[in-house]
Write a protein that holds these residues in place. Structure first.
Motif, short mmCIF file in Angstrom:
data_model
loop_
_atom_site.label_atom_id
_atom_site.label_comp_id
_atom_site.label_asym_id
_atom_site.label_seq_id
_atom_site.Cartn_x
_atom_site.Cartn_y
_atom_site.Cartn_z
N PRO A 31 0.90 -1.29 -0.36
CA PRO A 31 -0.02 -0.31 0.27
C PRO A 31 1.31 1.12 0.21
CG PRO A 31 -0.88 -1.73 1.86
CD PRO A 31 0.39 -2.19 1.27
N ARG A 32 2.31 0.99 0.50
CA ARG A 32 2.72 2.05 0.54
C ARG A 32 3.67 2.48 -0.79
NH1 ARG A 32 1.99 5.83 4.27
NH2 ARG A 32 3.91 6.59 3.24
N LEU A 33 3.74 1.72 -1.65
CA LEU A 33 4.17 2.31 -2.78
C LEU A 33 2.94 2.35 -3.91
CD1 LEU A 33 5.35 -1.34 -3.69
CD2 LEU A 33 6.96 0.71 -3.42
N HIS A 37 2.57 5.20 -6.10
CA HIS A 37 3.01 5.23 -7.81
C HIS A 37 1.83 6.64 -7.24
CE1 HIS A 37 1.69 2.04 -10.77
NE2 HIS A 37 1.74 3.67 -11.41
N THR A 38 0.63 6.72 -6.46
CA THR A 38 -0.80 7.51 -6.95
C THR A 38 -0.11 9.38 -7.12
OG1 THR A 38 -1.34 6.03 -6.49
CG2 THR A 38 -2.83 8.64 -6.08
N GLU A 39 0.48 9.35 -6.04
CA GLU A 39 0.90 10.68 -5.58
C GLU A 39 2.18 11.23 -6.14
OE1 GLU A 39 1.62 11.11 -0.95
OE2 GLU A 39 -0.45 10.93 -1.33
N GLN A 40 3.39 10.08 -7.09
CA GLN A 40 4.81 10.77 -7.65
C GLN A 40 4.95 10.36 -8.89
OE1 GLN A 40 7.83 9.72 -4.90
NE2 GLN A 40 6.89 10.79 -3.11
N ILE A 110 -5.71 -6.95 -6.55
CA ILE A 110 -6.59 -6.11 -7.74
C ILE A 110 -6.35 -4.89 -7.89
CG2 ILE A 110 -8.92 -5.55 -7.76
CD1 ILE A 110 -10.34 -7.86 -6.03
N ARG A 111 -5.82 -4.71 -6.70
CA ARG A 111 -5.41 -2.77 -7.06
C ARG A 111 -4.39 -2.90 -7.92
NH1 ARG A 111 -8.68 -0.73 -7.62
NH2 ARG A 111 -7.78 1.21 -8.60
N MET A 112 -3.21 -3.49 -7.73
CA MET A 112 -1.96 -3.86 -8.51
C MET A 112 -2.44 -3.65 -9.76
SD MET A 112 1.47 -6.63 -8.49
CE MET A 112 0.03 -7.47 -9.30
N LYS A 113 -3.09 -4.48 -10.07
CA LYS A 113 -3.52 -5.25 -11.99
C LYS A 113 -4.42 -3.65 -12.65
CE LYS A 113 -3.94 -10.52 -11.17
NZ LYS A 113 -4.66 -11.41 -11.44
N ILE A 122 -7.81 5.55 -6.46
CA ILE A 122 -8.65 6.19 -4.74
C ILE A 122 -7.09 6.45 -4.69
CG2 ILE A 122 -7.40 4.66 -2.62
CD1 ILE A 122 -9.05 2.57 -4.28
N THR A 123 -7.11 6.98 -3.84
CA THR A 123 -5.68 8.49 -3.78
C THR A 123 -5.23 8.03 -2.17
OG1 THR A 123 -7.36 9.36 -1.70
CG2 THR A 123 -8.02 10.49 -3.78
N GLY A 124 -4.22 8.90 -2.38
CA GLY A 124 -2.88 8.69 -1.68
C GLY A 124 -3.00 8.12 -0.20
N ARG A 125 -4.37 9.20 0.24
CA ARG A 125 -4.80 9.66 1.78
C ARG A 125 -5.42 7.92 1.98
NH1 ARG A 125 -9.40 11.29 4.45
NH2 ARG A 125 -8.47 12.37 6.90
N GLN A 126 -6.35 7.47 0.96
CA GLN A 126 -7.01 6.34 1.26
C GLN A 126 -6.50 5.50 1.21
OE1 GLN A 126 -9.90 7.43 -2.45
NE2 GLN A 126 -11.65 7.80 -1.71
N TYR A 127 -4.99 5.19 0.43
CA TYR A 127 -3.78 3.82 0.56
C TYR A 127 -3.31 3.80 1.72
CZ TYR A 127 -4.37 3.02 -4.53
OH TYR A 127 -5.23 2.28 -5.47
N ARG A 128 -3.65 5.29 1.98
CA ARG A 128 -2.66 5.44 3.64
C ARG A 128 -3.57 4.68 4.83
NH1 ARG A 128 -0.80 10.18 1.29
NH2 ARG A 128 1.32 9.95 1.53
#
Length: 149
Positions: A31-33, A37-40, A110-113, A122-128
């Motif tokens: 999830p940190r990746l 991934h989302t933010e950068q 599923i998210r990785m795929k 999904i936002t970075g905050r939601q992954y956090r």
């Protein structure tokens, strides 16, 4: 068969703990990746490709085999005579949380795929926030097994 399981108990327990540690490390890191991934990196380009490759390798080289090993050695422990007190609550609490952990693992795959397809909603905050799920489950599992309520 039960004699063999009893003889192998220290090895089975050791391998179970090792595989749980590997699985948890991956469940904490993936999830940190996704956050980075989302933010950068976005959903295309060289950074995206790098993150997608790192996520894929983490999920398939570490996370999936560790989950299978965790389940295998865990089930061997369950079938070892005298290890589980089925009249207590803790085996059911642990089993429920391990199933939830497996569902979280599946959600991460599923998210990785989706990232690999260049899709993410999904936002970075939601992954956090989702990154806290395995922590909570781990706390309940460890307390269940150690305290044996």
């Amino acid at each position: 068969m039960s004699d063999l399981l009893a003889l192998a108990y220290p090895w089975t327990k050791s391998l179970h703990i090792i595989s749980v540690i590997a699985w948890m490390a991956a469940l904490f890191y993936l999830p940190r990746l996704f956050v980075h991934h989302t933010e950068q990196a976005g959903l295309s380009g060289e950074k995206h490709d790098l993150f997608a490759m790192m996520e894929f390798k983490l999920a398939n080289v570490i996370m999936r085999p560790a989950m299978h090993a965790t389940w295998t050695f865990g089930l061997l422990l369950v079938f070892t005579p005298g290890i589980v007190d089925w009249t207590a609550v803790w085996p059911y609490t642990k089993a429920f949380c391990v199933i939830l952990m497996t569902l979280f693992h599946t959600w991460l795959v599923i998210r990785m795929k989706a990232f690999q397809r260049g899709e993410n909603h999904i936002t970075g905050r939601q992954y956090r926030m989702m990154n806290e799920v395995p922590t909570v489950l781990l706390i309940v599992i460890v307390i269940s097994v150690v305290v044996k309520f």
